[in-house]
Design a protein around this motif. Sequence first.
Motif, PDB file in Angstrom:
ATOM      1  N   ALA A  69       6.865  -2.612   2.151  1.00 16.07           N
ATOM      2  CA  ALA A  69       5.949  -2.883   1.039  1.00 16.07           C
ATOM      3  C   ALA A  69       4.534  -2.416   1.363  1.00 16.07           C
ATOM      4  CB  ALA A  69       5.952  -4.374   0.716  1.00 16.07           C
ATOM      5  N   ALA A  70       4.097  -2.609   2.608  1.00 16.44           N
ATOM      6  CA  ALA A  70       2.757  -2.182   3.000  1.00 16.44           C
ATOM      7  C   ALA A  70       2.619  -0.666   2.946  1.00 16.44           C
ATOM      8  CB  ALA A  70       2.447  -2.694   4.416  1.00 16.44           C
ATOM      9  N   ILE A  71       3.664   0.043   3.399  1.00 21.49           N
ATOM     10  CA  ILE A  71       3.621   1.507   3.381  1.00 21.49           C
ATOM     11  C   ILE A  71       3.506   2.020   1.953  1.00 21.49           C
ATOM     12  CG2 ILE A  71       4.985   3.577   3.842  1.00 21.49           C
ATOM     13  CD1 ILE A  71       6.116   2.132   6.307  1.00 21.49           C
ATOM     14  N   VAL A  72       4.332   1.476   1.049  1.00 16.69           N
ATOM     15  CA  VAL A  72       4.301   1.925  -0.342  1.00 16.69           C
ATOM     16  C   VAL A  72       2.980   1.558  -1.000  1.00 16.69           C
ATOM     17  CG1 VAL A  72       5.360   1.619  -2.611  1.00 16.69           C
ATOM     18  CG2 VAL A  72       6.805   1.842  -0.582  1.00 16.69           C
ATOM     19  N   TRP A  73       2.476   0.366  -0.734  1.00 18.15           N
ATOM     20  CA  TRP A  73       1.215  -0.092  -1.330  1.00 18.15           C
ATOM     21  C   TRP A  73       0.054   0.807  -0.909  1.00 18.15           C
ATOM     22  CZ3 TRP A  73      -2.476  -3.626   1.441  1.00 18.15           C
ATOM     23  CH2 TRP A  73      -3.567  -3.959   0.621  1.00 18.15           C
ATOM     24  N   LEU A  74      -0.071   1.082   0.398  1.00 15.38           N
ATOM     25  CA  LEU A  74      -1.171   1.914   0.883  1.00 15.38           C
ATOM     26  C   LEU A  74      -1.027   3.362   0.417  1.00 15.38           C
ATOM     27  CD1 LEU A  74      -1.508   0.478   4.501  1.00 15.38           C
ATOM     28  CD2 LEU A  74      -3.020   0.072   2.537  1.00 15.38           C
ATOM     29  N   ALA A  75       0.217   3.875   0.391  1.00 15.61           N
ATOM     30  CA  ALA A  75       0.428   5.248  -0.075  1.00 15.61           C
ATOM     31  C   ALA A  75       0.068   5.378  -1.547  1.00 15.61           C
ATOM     32  CB  ALA A  75       1.878   5.658   0.153  1.00 15.61           C
ATOM     33  N   ALA A 112      -2.048   3.476  -3.184  1.00 15.37           N
ATOM     34  CA  ALA A 112      -3.499   3.338  -3.298  1.00 15.37           C
ATOM     35  C   ALA A 112      -4.192   4.647  -2.955  1.00 15.37           C
ATOM     36  CB  ALA A 112      -3.994   2.222  -2.386  1.00 15.37           C
ATOM     37  N   ALA A 113      -3.709   5.337  -1.910  1.00 23.44           N
ATOM     38  CA  ALA A 113      -4.295   6.614  -1.534  1.00 23.44           C
ATOM     39  C   ALA A 113      -4.067   7.661  -2.620  1.00 23.44           C
ATOM     40  CB  ALA A 113      -3.708   7.088  -0.208  1.00 23.44           C
ATOM     41  N   ALA A 114      -2.871   7.648  -3.205  1.00 21.23           N
ATOM     42  CA  ALA A 114      -2.574   8.613  -4.263  1.00 21.23           C
ATOM     43  C   ALA A 114      -3.429   8.352  -5.496  1.00 21.23           C
ATOM     44  CB  ALA A 114      -1.088   8.546  -4.629  1.00 21.23           C
ATOM     45  N   ALA A 115      -3.695   7.077  -5.792  1.00 20.87           N
ATOM     46  CA  ALA A 115      -4.498   6.748  -6.962  1.00 20.87           C
ATOM     47  C   ALA A 115      -5.963   7.120  -6.766  1.00 20.87           C
ATOM     48  CB  ALA A 115      -4.389   5.255  -7.272  1.00 20.87           C
ATOM     49  N   ALA A 139       4.389   5.185 -11.589  1.00 20.00           N
ATOM     50  CA  ALA A 139       4.261   3.750 -11.864  1.00 20.00           C
ATOM     51  C   ALA A 139       3.410   3.082 -10.803  1.00 20.00           C
ATOM     52  CB  ALA A 139       5.646   3.095 -11.925  1.00 20.00           C
ATOM     53  N   ALA A 140       3.631   3.455  -9.535  1.00 17.07           N
ATOM     54  CA  ALA A 140       2.837   2.852  -8.469  1.00 17.07           C
ATOM     55  C   ALA A 140       1.375   3.251  -8.576  1.00 17.07           C
ATOM     56  CB  ALA A 140       3.401   3.278  -7.102  1.00 17.07           C
ATOM     57  N   ALA A 141       1.119   4.531  -8.855  1.00 16.18           N
ATOM     58  CA  ALA A 141      -0.259   4.984  -8.959  1.00 16.18           C
ATOM     59  C   ALA A 141      -0.974   4.356 -10.144  1.00 16.18           C
ATOM     60  CB  ALA A 141      -0.292   6.513  -9.072  1.00 16.18           C
TER      61      ALA A 141
END
Length: 348
Positions: free
Chosen positions: A212-218, A220-223, A245-247
């Motif tokens: 979850a941390a990896i996806v969250w930080l990735a 956030a960086a993409a956004a 969706a994450a971005a």
Amino acid sequence: MGWRSSDSAPSAHGRFWLGAACALAGATLWGFSGACIQFLVEGYAVSSAFISFTRAATAAVLFLALVLATRREALLSLLGSRAARRTLVLFGVGLYLSQITYAISIEMTNAGTATVLQATCTVFVMLFTCLRAHRLPRPADFAGLVAALAAAALIATQGDWGVIVLPAAGLAWGIANALSETLYIMAPQRLYGRWDRVTIIGVGMLVSGVAAAIVWLAAAAAAAVPAAGAAAPIDASPAAAAQAAAASSFSASGAAPLVPALDAVGWLALIGGVGMLGTFAAFGLFLYGVSLVGSVKGSLLGVAEPVGAMVIAAVWLGTPFSAADWGGLVLMAAMIALVSLSGSREKR
């Protein structure tokens, strides 16, 4: 040799009822976490990616603290097995994927459709279990499956089947959600006989928190990087849809994309309601129950989540019960009775 579980050993009949009660309690707390998530999204515009990270991280910290304090030798024994480590990675990834794919499934369809698709995990669990055992489903389990799916569909749609929306991408993400739930229910089953259940669940939660941390930080960086080119088409691939969706969930949080601005009530709902009760307690109780009653019956009892959400919405938010809710409640009670009957016969 593996570290044997130090859990108390009640009779076979008592183990089944203890497992059933734990699985139902866990499903009810999932329903509570759903109400808290709705409260956070509508009241504070908290991103789904941040909620997923917070709930996984909170549960991982609590489980790890519990395991280190009470089961350190069991933890070392479990991590010392190469085969167990591979299974634990699958287990933890399945835990995280079940959360993020459910959120994406809702975005691609709606909450009712996503809930119905999620409930199909019981079909996959029963299918894989029967294939592995080279047998047909037991009549009571099959009848319980039909009752569980009907109850989930009735409560989620309120009897209006026109709300079911099944675009190709939404169907794909819904099935992915059901398969990820199947993965985390079935993956650790062979470990339960050798190692402590709490230790297994704790390590799985830790893997889920890292994912979850990896996806969250990735995300956030993409956004943070300005989008180049035109927006993705509606019928984009599932991978592109997940990234978008994450971005988008981070871009919606405004000036503070990493940590949203929450007051005391918001943090209480997030950490206490979603993290501690809706994840740490919910998954702990549910998976402990599954380890006692088996993957098929555990997955059937887990479909009681919509009932928990319905009851909590009525008590907390004052939402009245509809005729569809009462019908779903009756069907869910029938499912629990069928599962209990099947389990009692097996134990005897």
